[in-house]
Design a protein around this motif. Structure first.
Motif, PDB file in Angstrom:
ATOM      1  N   GLY A 128       0.972  -1.121  -0.030  1.00  0.00           N
ATOM      2  CA  GLY A 128       0.055   0.052   0.085  1.00  0.00           C
ATOM      3  C   GLY A 128       0.762   0.987  -0.151  1.00  0.00           C
ATOM      4  O   GLY A 128       1.950   1.426   0.619  1.00  0.00           O
ATOM      5  N   ILE A 129       0.252   2.312  -0.720  1.00  0.00           N
ATOM      6  CA  ILE A 129       0.954   3.575  -0.605  1.00  0.00           C
ATOM      7  C   ILE A 129       0.203   4.463   0.493  1.00  0.00           C
ATOM      8  O   ILE A 129      -1.001   4.749   0.217  1.00  0.00           O
ATOM      9  CB  ILE A 129       0.847   4.232  -2.117  1.00  0.00           C
ATOM     10  N   LYS A 130       0.904   4.658   1.538  1.00  0.00           N
ATOM     11  CA  LYS A 130       0.129   5.195   2.822  1.00  0.00           C
ATOM     12  C   LYS A 130       0.462   6.694   3.095  1.00  0.00           C
ATOM     13  O   LYS A 130       1.878   7.063   2.625  1.00  0.00           O
ATOM     14  CB  LYS A 130       0.779   4.438   4.128  1.00  0.00           C
ATOM     15  N   PRO A 131      -0.423   7.344   3.623  1.00  0.00           N
ATOM     16  CA  PRO A 131      -0.211   8.689   3.970  1.00  0.00           C
ATOM     17  C   PRO A 131       0.482   9.035   5.106  1.00  0.00           C
ATOM     18  O   PRO A 131       0.582   8.557   6.220  1.00  0.00           O
ATOM     19  CB  PRO A 131      -1.507   9.328   4.056  1.00  0.00           C
ATOM     20  N   SER A 132       1.422  10.211   5.107  1.00  0.00           N
ATOM     21  CA  SER A 132       1.728  10.558   6.463  1.00  0.00           C
ATOM     22  C   SER A 132       1.374  12.224   6.578  1.00  0.00           C
ATOM     23  O   SER A 132       1.839  13.129   5.608  1.00  0.00           O
ATOM     24  CB  SER A 132       3.329  10.509   6.368  1.00  0.00           C
ATOM     25  N   SER A 133       0.650  12.479   7.184  1.00  0.00           N
ATOM     26  CA  SER A 133       0.303  13.844   7.329  1.00  0.00           C
ATOM     27  C   SER A 133       1.143  14.923   7.731  1.00  0.00           C
ATOM     28  O   SER A 133       2.060  14.406   8.573  1.00  0.00           O
ATOM     29  CB  SER A 133      -1.085  14.105   8.472  1.00  0.00           C
ATOM     30  N   ARG A 137      -6.041  -3.366  -6.757  1.00  0.00           N
ATOM     31  CA  ARG A 137      -6.846  -3.523  -7.590  1.00  0.00           C
ATOM     32  C   ARG A 137      -6.792  -2.745  -8.863  1.00  0.00           C
ATOM     33  O   ARG A 137      -7.079  -2.945 -10.050  1.00  0.00           O
ATOM     34  CB  ARG A 137      -8.224  -3.924  -7.155  1.00  0.00           C
ATOM     35  N   ALA A 138      -6.519  -1.472  -8.414  1.00  0.00           N
ATOM     36  CA  ALA A 138      -6.470  -0.340  -9.251  1.00  0.00           C
ATOM     37  C   ALA A 138      -5.397  -0.565 -10.305  1.00  0.00           C
ATOM     38  O   ALA A 138      -5.660  -0.171 -11.467  1.00  0.00           O
ATOM     39  CB  ALA A 138      -6.562   1.170  -8.584  1.00  0.00           C
ATOM     40  N   ALA A 139      -4.373  -0.840  -9.694  1.00  0.00           N
ATOM     41  CA  ALA A 139      -3.148  -0.876 -10.541  1.00  0.00           C
ATOM     42  C   ALA A 139      -3.181  -2.232 -11.545  1.00  0.00           C
ATOM     43  O   ALA A 139      -2.694  -2.083 -12.547  1.00  0.00           O
ATOM     44  CB  ALA A 139      -1.898  -1.093  -9.388  1.00  0.00           C
ATOM     45  N   ARG A 140      -3.948  -3.256 -11.135  1.00  0.00           N
ATOM     46  CA  ARG A 140      -4.160  -4.472 -11.913  1.00  0.00           C
ATOM     47  C   ARG A 140      -4.848  -4.010 -13.021  1.00  0.00           C
ATOM     48  O   ARG A 140      -4.752  -4.141 -14.302  1.00  0.00           O
ATOM     49  CB  ARG A 140      -4.919  -5.455 -11.144  1.00  0.00           C
ATOM     50  N   GLU A 141      -5.965  -3.154 -12.759  1.00  0.00           N
ATOM     51  CA  GLU A 141      -6.872  -2.826 -13.723  1.00  0.00           C
ATOM     52  C   GLU A 141      -6.222  -1.716 -14.706  1.00  0.00           C
ATOM     53  O   GLU A 141      -6.401  -1.737 -16.069  1.00  0.00           O
ATOM     54  CB  GLU A 141      -8.130  -1.979 -13.157  1.00  0.00           C
ATOM     55  N   LEU A 142      -5.253  -0.827 -14.335  1.00  0.00           N
ATOM     56  CA  LEU A 142      -4.278  -0.028 -14.919  1.00  0.00           C
ATOM     57  C   LEU A 142      -3.741  -0.669 -16.023  1.00  0.00           C
ATOM     58  O   LEU A 142      -3.411  -0.281 -17.306  1.00  0.00           O
ATOM     59  CB  LEU A 142      -3.642   0.847 -14.148  1.00  0.00           C
ATOM     60  N   PHE A 143      -3.433  -1.818 -15.472  1.00  0.00           N
ATOM     61  CA  PHE A 143      -2.387  -2.507 -16.585  1.00  0.00           C
ATOM     62  C   PHE A 143      -3.380  -3.315 -17.655  1.00  0.00           C
ATOM     63  O   PHE A 143      -2.711  -3.425 -18.625  1.00  0.00           O
ATOM     64  CB  PHE A 143      -1.376  -3.925 -15.525  1.00  0.00           C
ATOM     65  N   LEU A 144      -4.314  -4.010 -17.152  1.00  0.00           N
ATOM     66  CA  LEU A 144      -5.193  -4.722 -17.998  1.00  0.00           C
ATOM     67  C   LEU A 144      -5.773  -3.869 -19.122  1.00  0.00           C
ATOM     68  O   LEU A 144      -5.752  -4.261 -20.319  1.00  0.00           O
ATOM     69  CB  LEU A 144      -6.190  -5.620 -17.016  1.00  0.00           C
ATOM     70  N   ALA A 145      -6.515  -2.874 -18.581  1.00  0.00           N
ATOM     71  CA  ALA A 145      -7.356  -1.985 -19.155  1.00  0.00           C
ATOM     72  C   ALA A 145      -7.135  -0.742 -19.533  1.00  0.00           C
ATOM     73  O   ALA A 145      -7.420  -0.117 -20.341  1.00  0.00           O
ATOM     74  CB  ALA A 145      -8.682  -1.840 -18.720  1.00  0.00           C
ATOM     75  N   VAL A 192       8.473   2.170 -12.078  1.00  0.00           N
ATOM     76  CA  VAL A 192       7.527   1.929 -11.031  1.00  0.00           C
ATOM     77  C   VAL A 192       7.202   3.082 -10.391  1.00  0.00           C
ATOM     78  O   VAL A 192       6.095   3.636  -9.968  1.00  0.00           O
ATOM     79  CB  VAL A 192       7.772   0.650 -10.336  1.00  0.00           C
ATOM     80  N   SER A 193       8.153   3.888 -10.101  1.00  0.00           N
ATOM     81  CA  SER A 193       8.396   5.033  -9.016  1.00  0.00           C
ATOM     82  C   SER A 193       7.465   6.149  -9.777  1.00  0.00           C
ATOM     83  O   SER A 193       6.654   6.915  -9.106  1.00  0.00           O
ATOM     84  CB  SER A 193       9.813   5.371  -8.683  1.00  0.00           C
ATOM     85  N   ALA A 194       7.867   6.315 -11.159  1.00  0.00           N
ATOM     86  CA  ALA A 194       6.955   7.469 -11.980  1.00  0.00           C
ATOM     87  C   ALA A 194       5.492   7.210 -11.819  1.00  0.00           C
ATOM     88  O   ALA A 194       4.822   7.935 -11.720  1.00  0.00           O
ATOM     89  CB  ALA A 194       7.590   7.555 -13.352  1.00  0.00           C
ATOM     90  N   ILE A 195       5.002   5.862 -12.067  1.00  0.00           N
ATOM     91  CA  ILE A 195       3.792   5.556 -12.136  1.00  0.00           C
ATOM     92  C   ILE A 195       3.134   5.757 -10.436  1.00  0.00           C
ATOM     93  O   ILE A 195       2.193   6.156 -10.252  1.00  0.00           O
ATOM     94  CB  ILE A 195       3.511   3.988 -12.349  1.00  0.00           C
ATOM     95  N   GLN A 196       3.925   5.178  -9.561  1.00  0.00           N
ATOM     96  CA  GLN A 196       3.352   5.428  -8.310  1.00  0.00           C
ATOM     97  C   GLN A 196       3.009   6.987  -8.104  1.00  0.00           C
ATOM     98  O   GLN A 196       1.962   7.290  -7.703  1.00  0.00           O
ATOM     99  CB  GLN A 196       4.314   5.108  -7.213  1.00  0.00           C
TER     100      GLN A 196
END
Length: 504
Positions: free
Chosen positions: A76-81, A117-125, A349-353
């Motif tokens: 997960g990409i997690k937030p730090s306020s 799941r969003a990353a999988r869909e981004l790759f697939l569709a 990958v870092s650019a996509i993140q």
């Protein structure tokens, strides 16, 4: 068409760019001049359907999707306020952590699972949609907000028309007169889901403020996404057919152990005797004139593996996935070239993140979530309406990369910190953690160790002072004696009297 012919003849006369000529080598190379939106509208649904078929039935395709999702999102990409007040920040982070378990409207995963799941869909569709669904207070959520994930097929490609006032609908997306996205016309049910019998073809208009459209456009002006499988579909499918043919050929050859040749029978139409079953050490008597021969078993040949390797290299390059990730074959290549490929993949990958997942998905979710958290009374942030931008300031921390050579990489990072080329906060953030939280945990551990008379730091480590003195607790670990009785009278106090987890 006549103009194209004149232009080609003029180009042949003038010359200059061989890539634009129409000579023998490029005679069959007819590139379309249609805009990418036209191409996606005509072929996008077919490409997506084929990509999904490959991901379900082809091991290489399935592995590529999982490799992409696990590297882009991981845990997960997690937030730090970035709130300065430590108490407010801690309360905000706890509330976010509680909400992540409630984020999925379907209740199948948490917010970080939705990221994956969003990353999988981004790759697939090439795209995916998430609808922000506000909830009622009686629903009992920590913050009244959930996310509903919608696949690419839920937004019809063929919905295009002009609207009064200068607006338009293009590929299912509604624009105002100056080109801003103001709504999405989504289907009420998936066009291929036969388990939902009602509402076939019916659309609903949803405000753009309630829709998150995640895509990675490759051309200027692109409205819809295209599958990352597009440049690899032909080779993946053809290679699959080739492998199936090889397997069938070997299977057919393995069915025959030997052939028995006998003279022509007196009655040609008389059925032959039952086939013999050969067993180890068996002795078979043959009639006069009969002969035994074994089939020449066809081999795949010496070109099979090199052909497979080169084809898979092309597929890996088309998908943007390193060859070992695509195939699971780590035997080819040494440490150096594997490291080079891995570093290049991590840069992609870092650019996509940061440019796709964080910018398009995480930021709008955080902003809407924090607005609803304050409005619903889940958290109290004074003057939020006047200082909203400061309160919403946040850093998103991706999952840390595993080291290729842990000892060397860690030593190099320590040298960078000591030389002032990198801060500890930066190093900790690169691992996917919040530096302030880590520091509070370290301080609490040091106090607990001092209270129990423990010390797990190796001599000479940065956590220790000169002559084995543990930094921050006043204890000389070489003799176990306390150098300052006052400082350890209350082990729960730091050097400045602060309690564990409090700001100094």
């Amino acid at each position: 068409m006549a103009f194209d012919g004149i232009r080609q003849r003029l180009g042949a006369i003038i010359g200059g760019f061989d890539a634009a000529q129409s000579h023998r080598r490029l005679r069959g190379f007819r590139a379309s001049r249609a805009h990418v939106n036209t191409l996606i509208a005509g072929a996008g649904e077919t490409i997506t359907a084929r990509a999904r078929w490959l991901a379900r039935n082809n091991g290489y395709a399935s592995g590529a999707v999982e490799a992409f999702a696990s590297n882009v999102v991981g845990d997960g990409i997690k937030p730090s306020s970035s709130i300065a007040n430590a108490a407010q920040k801690e309360a905000l982070q706890k509330l976010w952590l509680a909400w992540t378990d409630e984020a999925d409207a379907e209740g199948l995963t948490d917010f970080y699972g939705l990221q994956r799941r969003a990353a999988r869909e981004l790759f697939l569709a090439g795209e995916v949609f998430l609808r922000l669904r506000p909830r009622r207070p009686e629903d009992g959520l920590s913050v009244p907000l959930q996310l509903q994930m919608l696949p690419s097929e839920m937004l019809p490609m063929d919905l295009n028309r002009e609207l009064p006032g200068g607006g338009s609908i293009r590929a299912g997306i509604e624009f105002d007169g100056i080109g801003r996205r103001i709504a999405y016309h989504l289907l009420r049910r998936h066009p291929g889901d036969m388990t939902d019998p009602g509402l076939v073809g019916e659309t609903v208009r949803v405000s753009a403020s309630d829709i998150i459209h995640v895509l990675d456009p490759v051309e200027a002006g692109q409205l819809r996404g295209v599958s990352r499988f597009a440049p690899a579909i032909v080779k993946l499918f053809t290679l699959d057919l080739y492998d199936d043919a090889e397997l069938e050929r070997k299977k057919t050859a393995a069915m025959f152990a030997m052939f028995i040749t006998s003279p022509a029978p007196e009655t040609p139409l008389e059925p032959a005797e039952e086939d013999l079953e050969v067993k180890p050490g068996q002795v078979v008597r043959l009639d006069p004139g009969e002969d035994v021969s074994t089939p020449a078993t066809p081999d795949s040949g010496s070109t099979y593996e090199p052909f497979q390797y080169r084809t898979l290299l092309q597929i890996a390059a088309a998908l943007g996935i390193p060859y070992p990730y695509l195939t699971g074959d780590a035997a080819r290549g040494n440490f150096s070239n594997t490291r080079v490929a891995l570093l290049d993949f991590r840069r992609r990958v870092s650019a996509i993140q940061h440019s796709v997942i964080v910018h398009q998905l995480c930021r709008p979710v955080w902003q809407r979530w924090l607005d609803l958290a304050v409005l619903s009374g889940a958290i109290d942030l004074p003057d939020y309406d006047r200082d909203r931008r400061a309160y919403q300031s946040v850093s998103w921390l991706p999952t840390r990369w595993d080291w290729v050579d842990p000892m060397k990489d860690a030593s190099a990072e320590i040298l960078q910190i000591e030389a002032g080329l990198k801060s500890r906060s930066q190093a900790i953030s690169e691992r996917g953690y919040d530096a302030e939280q880590v520091d509070r945990e370290i301080a609490a551990e040091r106090n607990r160790e001092a209270a129990l008379g423990l010390d797990f730091r190796r001599p000479g480590s940065p956590a220790q002072g000169p002559k084995g003195e543990a930094a921050g607790d006043g204890t000389d670990v070489s003799n176990g004696k306390d150098d300052d009785e006052d400082r350890v009278a209350d082990p729960a106090d730091d050097d400045d009297g602060a309690k564990p987890g409090e700001d100094r």
